[in-house]
Design a protein around this motif. Structure first.
Motif, PDB file in Angstrom:
ATOM      1  N   SER A 106     -61.175  10.736 -35.672  1.00 30.15           N
ATOM      2  CA  SER A 106     -60.475  11.939 -36.139  1.00 30.15           C
ATOM      3  C   SER A 106     -58.968  11.764 -36.023  1.00 30.15           C
ATOM      4  CB  SER A 106     -60.938  13.149 -35.327  1.00 30.15           C
ATOM      5  OG  SER A 106     -60.222  14.305 -35.695  1.00 30.15           O
ATOM      6  N   ALA A 107     -58.522  11.137 -34.935  1.00 31.45           N
ATOM      7  CA  ALA A 107     -57.092  10.884 -34.747  1.00 31.45           C
ATOM      8  C   ALA A 107     -56.559   9.953 -35.833  1.00 31.45           C
ATOM      9  CB  ALA A 107     -56.843  10.291 -33.361  1.00 31.45           C
ATOM     10  N   GLN A 108     -57.357   8.960 -36.229  1.00 33.71           N
ATOM     11  CA  GLN A 108     -56.930   8.073 -37.309  1.00 33.71           C
ATOM     12  C   GLN A 108     -56.780   8.839 -38.619  1.00 33.71           C
ATOM     13  OE1 GLN A 108     -59.569   4.665 -37.549  1.00 33.71           O
ATOM     14  NE2 GLN A 108     -59.474   4.313 -35.341  1.00 33.71           N
ATOM     15  N   CYS A 109     -57.723   9.743 -38.892  1.00 34.39           N
ATOM     16  CA  CYS A 109     -57.634  10.577 -40.098  1.00 34.39           C
ATOM     17  C   CYS A 109     -56.366  11.429 -40.074  1.00 34.39           C
ATOM     18  CB  CYS A 109     -58.860  11.482 -40.212  1.00 34.39           C
ATOM     19  SG  CYS A 109     -60.429  10.621 -40.462  1.00 34.39           S
ATOM     20  N   LEU A 110     -56.108  12.076 -38.938  1.00 36.75           N
ATOM     21  CA  LEU A 110     -54.926  12.938 -38.822  1.00 36.75           C
ATOM     22  C   LEU A 110     -53.639  12.135 -38.970  1.00 36.75           C
ATOM     23  CD1 LEU A 110     -56.146  15.165 -35.856  1.00 36.75           C
ATOM     24  CD2 LEU A 110     -55.726  15.939 -38.188  1.00 36.75           C
ATOM     25  N   ARG A 111     -53.598  10.953 -38.367  1.00 35.01           N
ATOM     26  CA  ARG A 111     -52.393  10.120 -38.480  1.00 35.01           C
ATOM     27  C   ARG A 111     -52.107   9.777 -39.936  1.00 35.01           C
ATOM     28  NH1 ARG A 111     -52.302   5.098 -39.479  1.00 35.01           N
ATOM     29  NH2 ARG A 111     -54.447   4.752 -38.750  1.00 35.01           N
ATOM     30  N   SER A 112     -53.133   9.367 -40.679  1.00 36.79           N
ATOM     31  CA  SER A 112     -52.945   9.022 -42.087  1.00 36.79           C
ATOM     32  C   SER A 112     -52.480  10.223 -42.893  1.00 36.79           C
ATOM     33  CB  SER A 112     -54.246   8.465 -42.668  1.00 36.79           C
ATOM     34  OG  SER A 112     -54.623   7.263 -42.030  1.00 36.79           O
TER      35      SER A 112
ATOM     36  N   LEU B 220     -54.757  13.214 -25.194  1.00 36.02           N
ATOM     37  CA  LEU B 220     -54.010  12.084 -24.639  1.00 36.02           C
ATOM     38  C   LEU B 220     -54.250  11.947 -23.137  1.00 36.02           C
ATOM     39  CD1 LEU B 220     -52.006   9.800 -25.057  1.00 36.02           C
ATOM     40  CD2 LEU B 220     -50.141  11.470 -24.847  1.00 36.02           C
ATOM     41  N   ASP B 221     -54.345  13.064 -22.446  1.00 36.09           N
ATOM     42  CA  ASP B 221     -54.643  13.014 -21.008  1.00 36.09           C
ATOM     43  C   ASP B 221     -56.005  12.382 -20.749  1.00 36.09           C
ATOM     44  OD1 ASP B 221     -52.241  14.207 -20.424  1.00 36.09           O
ATOM     45  OD2 ASP B 221     -53.055  16.237 -20.338  1.00 36.09           O
ATOM     46  N   VAL B 222     -56.993  12.752 -21.572  1.00 37.07           N
ATOM     47  CA  VAL B 222     -58.325  12.162 -21.440  1.00 37.07           C
ATOM     48  C   VAL B 222     -58.291  10.680 -21.780  1.00 37.07           C
ATOM     49  CG1 VAL B 222     -60.679  12.189 -22.354  1.00 37.07           C
ATOM     50  CG2 VAL B 222     -59.483  14.345 -21.937  1.00 37.07           C
ATOM     51  N   ALA B 223     -57.579  10.334 -22.843  1.00 39.62           N
ATOM     52  CA  ALA B 223     -57.540   8.948 -23.305  1.00 39.62           C
ATOM     53  C   ALA B 223     -56.897   8.022 -22.288  1.00 39.62           C
ATOM     54  CB  ALA B 223     -56.782   8.870 -24.635  1.00 39.62           C
ATOM     55  N   ARG B 224     -55.880   8.485 -21.591  1.00 40.86           N
ATOM     56  CA  ARG B 224     -55.234   7.632 -20.586  1.00 40.86           C
ATOM     57  C   ARG B 224     -56.209   7.220 -19.491  1.00 40.86           C
ATOM     58  NH1 ARG B 224     -50.454  11.298 -21.047  1.00 40.86           N
ATOM     59  NH2 ARG B 224     -48.825  10.142 -22.176  1.00 40.86           N
ATOM     60  N   ARG B 225     -57.195   8.057 -19.228  1.00 43.62           N
ATOM     61  CA  ARG B 225     -58.165   7.755 -18.177  1.00 43.62           C
ATOM     62  C   ARG B 225     -59.362   6.960 -18.676  1.00 43.62           C
ATOM     63  NH1 ARG B 225     -60.782  11.814 -17.031  1.00 43.62           N
ATOM     64  NH2 ARG B 225     -59.890  13.496 -18.300  1.00 43.62           N
ATOM     65  N   THR B 226     -59.685   7.074 -19.977  1.00 43.07           N
ATOM     66  CA  THR B 226     -60.989   6.567 -20.415  1.00 43.07           C
ATOM     67  C   THR B 226     -60.988   5.684 -21.651  1.00 43.07           C
ATOM     68  OG1 THR B 226     -61.375   8.562 -21.755  1.00 43.07           O
ATOM     69  CG2 THR B 226     -62.135   8.607 -19.458  1.00 43.07           C
ATOM     70  N   HIS B 227     -59.971   5.728 -22.520  1.00 42.73           N
ATOM     71  CA  HIS B 227     -60.128   5.146 -23.863  1.00 42.73           C
ATOM     72  C   HIS B 227     -58.781   4.677 -24.386  1.00 42.73           C
ATOM     73  CE1 HIS B 227     -61.817   4.829 -27.944  1.00 42.73           C
ATOM     74  NE2 HIS B 227     -63.009   5.104 -27.434  1.00 42.73           N
ATOM     75  N   VAL B 228     -58.551   3.357 -24.415  1.00 44.98           N
ATOM     76  CA  VAL B 228     -57.255   2.811 -24.821  1.00 44.98           C
ATOM     77  C   VAL B 228     -56.984   3.051 -26.303  1.00 44.98           C
ATOM     78  CG1 VAL B 228     -56.023   0.643 -25.212  1.00 44.98           C
ATOM     79  CG2 VAL B 228     -57.041   1.094 -22.994  1.00 44.98           C
ATOM     80  N   LYS B 229     -58.004   2.861 -27.161  1.00 44.41           N
ATOM     81  CA  LYS B 229     -57.792   3.065 -28.600  1.00 44.41           C
ATOM     82  C   LYS B 229     -57.426   4.510 -28.903  1.00 44.41           C
ATOM     83  CE  LYS B 229     -60.759  -0.636 -30.374  1.00 44.41           C
ATOM     84  NZ  LYS B 229     -61.967  -0.958 -31.172  1.00 44.41           N
ATOM     85  N   LEU B 230     -58.101   5.444 -28.259  1.00 45.16           N
ATOM     86  CA  LEU B 230     -57.780   6.856 -28.455  1.00 45.16           C
ATOM     87  C   LEU B 230     -56.377   7.162 -27.953  1.00 45.16           C
ATOM     88  CD1 LEU B 230     -58.573   9.725 -29.256  1.00 45.16           C
ATOM     89  CD2 LEU B 230     -59.686   9.976 -27.031  1.00 45.16           C
ATOM     90  N   GLU B 231     -55.989   6.534 -26.868  1.00 43.56           N
ATOM     91  CA  GLU B 231     -54.632   6.725 -26.345  1.00 43.56           C
ATOM     92  C   GLU B 231     -53.594   6.277 -27.369  1.00 43.56           C
ATOM     93  OE1 GLU B 231     -51.845   5.265 -22.561  1.00 43.56           O
ATOM     94  OE2 GLU B 231     -53.902   4.526 -22.799  1.00 43.56           O
ATOM     95  N   THR B 232     -53.831   5.128 -27.995  1.00 43.69           N
ATOM     96  CA  THR B 232     -52.896   4.621 -29.002  1.00 43.69           C
ATOM     97  C   THR B 232     -52.803   5.566 -30.190  1.00 43.69           C
ATOM     98  OG1 THR B 232     -53.403   2.337 -28.364  1.00 43.69           O
ATOM     99  CG2 THR B 232     -52.370   2.675 -30.506  1.00 43.69           C
ATOM    100  N   GLU B 233     -53.948   6.034 -30.674  1.00 42.24           N
ATOM    101  CA  GLU B 233     -53.949   6.907 -31.849  1.00 42.24           C
ATOM    102  C   GLU B 233     -53.316   8.263 -31.561  1.00 42.24           C
ATOM    103  OE1 GLU B 233     -54.605   6.094 -34.811  1.00 42.24           O
ATOM    104  OE2 GLU B 233     -55.403   4.099 -34.384  1.00 42.24           O
ATOM    105  N   THR B 234     -53.589   8.833 -30.398  1.00 41.15           N
ATOM    106  CA  THR B 234     -52.992  10.138 -30.078  1.00 41.15           C
ATOM    107  C   THR B 234     -51.476  10.023 -29.902  1.00 41.15           C
ATOM    108  OG1 THR B 234     -53.650   9.724 -27.766  1.00 41.15           O
ATOM    109  CG2 THR B 234     -55.029  11.204 -29.056  1.00 41.15           C
ATOM    110  N   LYS B 235     -51.012   8.904 -29.368  1.00 42.80           N
ATOM    111  CA  LYS B 235     -49.559   8.698 -29.277  1.00 42.80           C
ATOM    112  C   LYS B 235     -48.938   8.620 -30.671  1.00 42.80           C
ATOM    113  CE  LYS B 235     -49.295   6.415 -24.750  1.00 42.80           C
ATOM    114  NZ  LYS B 235     -49.019   5.133 -24.047  1.00 42.80           N
TER     115      LYS B 235
END
Length: 487
Positions: A405-411, A436-451
């Motif tokens: 979903s983050a990839q869709c929103l970024r595009s 982003l708070d969740v991603a920092r703890r659990t998911h690097v790809k999600l962290e990158t996309e939310t940033k």
């Protein structure tokens, strides 16, 4: 001398690993009690993917937890039983168990990995990284470099394939020019026949995928969605095929005005690919005949009322639909002008023209993105941006869906300023910050996309501030003029 040096090196590595474990303990998602591990049951055959580790269970759990974060693997931990259920982005399910091992000299822990579902080759890759993390030899830098190398390899292969296609097309055109053929109108068709029918093959593949989605069998629908994932990915099928497939996904059909493809292979307006993708993304279900108005009245609760097996299958299709949409929007954002040039004189072009009149002078890519958002709202009676933000808000329980979903929103944000302004009205910043708070703890790809999303939203603020400043300046100058006239 060499033996002493090797011993020193090994001791240094173990020391660094223990320091890293101490650092990870403060942020670990898997908290295991060192004295609470279970013994291996009698007559229980350990899986081949098992390893004896001379370390404390809590430190092993810390390292495995961080490895899952780095690999962007969704993990559900049971601290009491010392187990972990993992789901990768490729839908490989892995079960990890920590067992107590008897040893007279030092504490020993058995780390067992089991494949529960999914591709065996991918399981082997993930399990090797997990077991390496268990003994402390997993390297974040090496893993990220390996991922970058793999992406570069795929990109090079795609580039080579595209170059070969371009060369074949150029040779075919040169050969046709040398032939004194009176039927000049069929020039492009002849080029395609020289190329082995690449464009026609792509359209046939789209029709096959659409027919699979309309079947009532679960495996057929899954195969159809996986086919669309491949067709919309330029790194796997080439940019020409990805452009055709992405236009069908986003705008419903390839326009009949396309001269380079044979008419008998042109997808019809009722192909149903776009409606199927929207149904899965917006409402989490897929039906042969989808009543969007009825779903909107029911609050999109159809998927929630399904049986457990059907829920699991719908969740899989929902994830695949998000992947297809992310691929198509990425193609739109990067190659919007080329996509706009495919065909003419259809309802899609009318919608694009209507959006162009309301898009504040945005370029062609922004026009296409705005037209897509307008059409999706008309079809599904629901804002796509709102749905994508809701999926992103579920990052704690569905991180893979949130990442797509983050990839869709970024595009969308990169292609359309209007989409960014609308998202900010939907409280996008708060949702992105929570994810982003969740991603920092659990998911690097999600962290990158939310940033990346946050950067785009902040750019919106800059644009608005500049616009506000300009408007304030114009108002002040107007007030000065009025006061001068009054004097």
């Amino acid at each position: 001398m060499s033996s002493s040096s090797s011993t020193t090196t090994r001791a240094t590595i173990l020391s660094n690993n223990r320091q890293n474990s101490a650092r990870l303990a403060a942020v670990s998602n898997w908290l295991v009690n060192d004295t609470a591990l279970r013994d291996v049951p009698n007559f229980y055959p350990l899986d081949n993917s098992s390893k004896y580790v001379n370390d404390r269970p809590s430190e092993i759990a810390n390292r495995i937890s961080d490895c899952c974060r780095v690999m962007s693997v969704q993990a559900t931990y049971d601290n009491d039983l010392a187990t972990a259920n993992l789901i990768t982005s490729e839908h490989v399910e892995i079960h990890i168990t920590l067992w107590k091992a008897t040893s007279d000299n030092s504490p020993m822990t058995i780390v067992e990995a089991q494949r529960r579902k999914g591709d065996a080759v991918l399981y082997h890759k993930y399990s090797q990284n997990i077991l390496s993390a268990a003994i402390g030899s997993f390297s974040y830098e090496d893993f990220m470099q390996s991922s970058r190398d793999e992406e570069s390899k795929v990109a090079r292969q795609s580039s080579i394939i595209q170059e070969i296609k371009n060369e074949k097309k150029q040779r075919a055109e040169e050969a046709l020019k040398s032939i004194d053929d009176q039927n000049n109108s069929n020039h492009n068709v002849n080029v395609n026949s020289f190329l082995g029918g690449d464009g026609d093959d792509s359209l046939v593949a789209l029709e096959i995928a659409a027919s699979l989605l309309k079947k009532d069998r679960m495996d057929a629908r899954q195969l159809g969605m996986e086919t669309l994932c491949l067709l919309t990915d330029p790194s796997k099928t080439g940019i020409e095929t990805a452009l055709l497939a992405s236009k069908v996904v986003l705008f419903g059909s390839i326009d009949a005005g396309t001269e380079s493809l044979e008419d008998e292979y042109m997808p019809a307006e009722d192909l149903g690919v776009r409606e199927a993708i929207l149904s899965l993304v917006q409402f989490g279900k897929l039906g042969e005949y989808i009543d969007f108005e009825e779903e909107e009245e029911n609050g999109g609760s159809g998927a929630a009322n399904a049986h457990e097996e059907e829920k699991e299958f719908n969740a899989l299709l929902h994830n695949l639909a998000l992947a297809v949409l992310a691929n198509a929007l990425d193609v739109l954002e990067r190659h919007g002008e080329e996509m706009a040039g495919i065909g003419s004189n259809t309802a899609s072009n009318v919608a694009v023209a209507a959006a162009a009149a309301q898009n504040d002078g945005e370029p062609g890519t922004g026009t296409n993105a705005n037209a897509f958002l307008e059409e999706t709202k008309e079809i599904s009676k629901r804002e796509l941006l709102s749905t994508l933000l809701n999926v992103l808000g579920e990052a704690e329980t569905k991180p893979h869906d949130a990442c797509l979903s983050a990839q869709c929103l970024r595009s969308l944000f990169q292609a359309s300023r209007k989409a960014k302004r609308k998202a900010r009205d939907l409280n996008a910043k708060q949702i992105v910050n929570t994810a982003l708070d969740v991603a920092r703890r659990t998911h690097v790809k999600l962290e990158t996309e939310t940033k990346n999303i946050m950067k785009e939203l902040e750019r919106t603020d800059d644009l608005d501030e500049n616009t506000t400043t300009e408007n304030n300046g114009e108002e002040e100058s107007q007030e000065e003029e009025d006061s001068e006239h009054e004097e």
